[in-house]
Design a protein around this motif. Sequence first.
Motif, short mmCIF file in Angstrom:
data_model
loop_
_atom_site.label_atom_id
_atom_site.label_comp_id
_atom_site.label_asym_id
_atom_site.label_seq_id
_atom_site.Cartn_x
_atom_site.Cartn_y
_atom_site.Cartn_z
N ALA A 336 0.67 -1.16 0.02
CA ALA A 336 -0.04 0.02 -0.15
C ALA A 336 0.86 1.25 -0.07
N GLY A 337 1.88 1.40 0.95
CA GLY A 337 2.68 2.54 0.80
C GLY A 337 3.44 2.80 -0.39
N LYS A 338 3.71 2.11 -1.07
CA LYS A 338 4.55 2.04 -2.28
C LYS A 338 3.64 2.60 -3.51
N VAL A 339 2.30 1.88 -3.51
CA VAL A 339 1.46 2.14 -4.49
C VAL A 339 0.91 3.64 -4.15
N ILE A 340 0.49 4.05 -3.19
CA ILE A 340 -0.17 5.37 -2.88
C ILE A 340 1.03 6.47 -2.89
N ALA A 341 2.46 6.08 -2.76
CA ALA A 341 3.47 6.98 -3.00
C ALA A 341 3.66 7.20 -4.50
N PHE A 342 3.58 5.95 -5.30
CA PHE A 342 3.81 6.19 -6.63
C PHE A 342 2.72 7.15 -7.20
N VAL A 343 1.45 6.90 -7.05
CA VAL A 343 0.39 7.74 -7.62
C VAL A 343 0.50 9.35 -7.18
N ASN A 344 1.05 9.46 -5.87
CA ASN A 344 1.06 10.69 -5.52
C ASN A 344 2.25 11.25 -6.14
N MET A 345 3.55 10.55 -6.43
CA MET A 345 4.81 11.07 -7.17
C MET A 345 4.22 11.52 -8.37
N VAL A 346 3.58 10.85 -9.34
CA VAL A 346 3.02 11.22 -10.84
C VAL A 346 2.14 12.37 -10.42
N GLY A 347 1.07 12.54 -9.70
CA GLY A 347 0.29 13.64 -9.59
C GLY A 347 1.06 14.80 -9.29
N ILE A 348 1.99 14.81 -8.28
CA ILE A 348 2.92 16.03 -7.65
C ILE A 348 3.74 16.40 -8.61
N ALA A 349 4.31 15.51 -9.57
CA ALA A 349 5.34 15.62 -10.67
C ALA A 349 4.77 16.73 -11.59
#
Length: 399
Positions: A336-349
Amino acid sequence: MRAERASVVALSLAMVFFLFEFVARIEPGLAIAEIAADFSLSNASAGTLASLFFWVYAPMQLVVGVLLDRYGARPLIVPAIALCSSGVLLVGSTDLVWLAALGRIATGLGASFAFVSALYVVNHQFAPSRFALLSGLVTTVGMLGTAVGAILLTDLIAATSWRAVFIGTGAAGLILTGLAVIGFKEPKQSASPQTGGPALSGLGEILANRRVWIIGLVSALYYMPVNVFGGLWGQRDLVVDHGLDPVSAEVAVSMIFLGMAVGSLAAGALSDSIGHRKWIIFSNATLCAAAYGAAIYIDTSSPFLLAGLLLLAGLLSGAQMLTFAMAKEAFATTQAGKVIAFVNMVGIAAAVVFQPLIGGLIDMTGENYRLAMSAIPICALLAALLIVLVPEQRHVDHC
């Protein structure tokens, strides 16, 4: 009972950290003209300085997700708050633009732990059926606090200076650091972080998943108006194009965050009650594009009409939170931590691109904000179209 109380305290501190980092994120937008003048910067350069926050925040998301899944939230969140606060203090206290840039980078580095840590606590210390609702609550607290804080800080900037406000904000962050040292606990009953095996276990599966990439892009496009209009250029747009004074303009812009506070909670509650995410995102993103388009293109100087349209835009932006639920529900809880972080990374980028890009368009068009801001409703509409391509999936851990 003691474990439940500890979970509530941990989530509360994580939510306040998210509130704090979001204020630190948007703070340059409250005085972008003054900051540009102070450091002798163009609009494009001022946008770049502000966006340095995202240059480190976005790529750190994968690292944060890996670290959370490996070590849990407690060892990470306290130093993260301290670093974020120190960065804000540095920006407010220096006369050198390169040190201000370093301060924005430090702010972004510390802030990169806030949102994902809060969702990590939700995922590991509360029932799976409450994820969308509680993740919506995280956003609600952050947005509501930001809405009120932005108005108060704009008044303080007008009464004192942007530097004094930045220094005061940084000091408040150091107080929060102390509270987290005392109060942030992870109950033994909660799901344990990974203590064995490779730290990057499962990351390749996430990166190779086409569905997660599309959800990340939807999240980025859907959140772009909040980052660009709410986070940096909105106040200047309302001042230049609609003739509002800076305080009235910031009050109107803060309605985005107020609306998102309500919309996130409502979208989470509705989504959990019906067990679906996709079509709520589609309908809300479509209407969100229309609301932003009206706020940008209607020729009015009414602060009430503009505030109402931006409140509606923020309310409809709340469903963006459901992209995290859609993404993580296709994977095991341990990822869960990795998936949420990945989606947040793309969004914030996306903010790394759009904040300076909009500043450059403003310079190129002779401060034609209306033309430069046209990208905002377009992005929201693209998010609505893309989510149609994403099937809803649910791993057995989330059933």
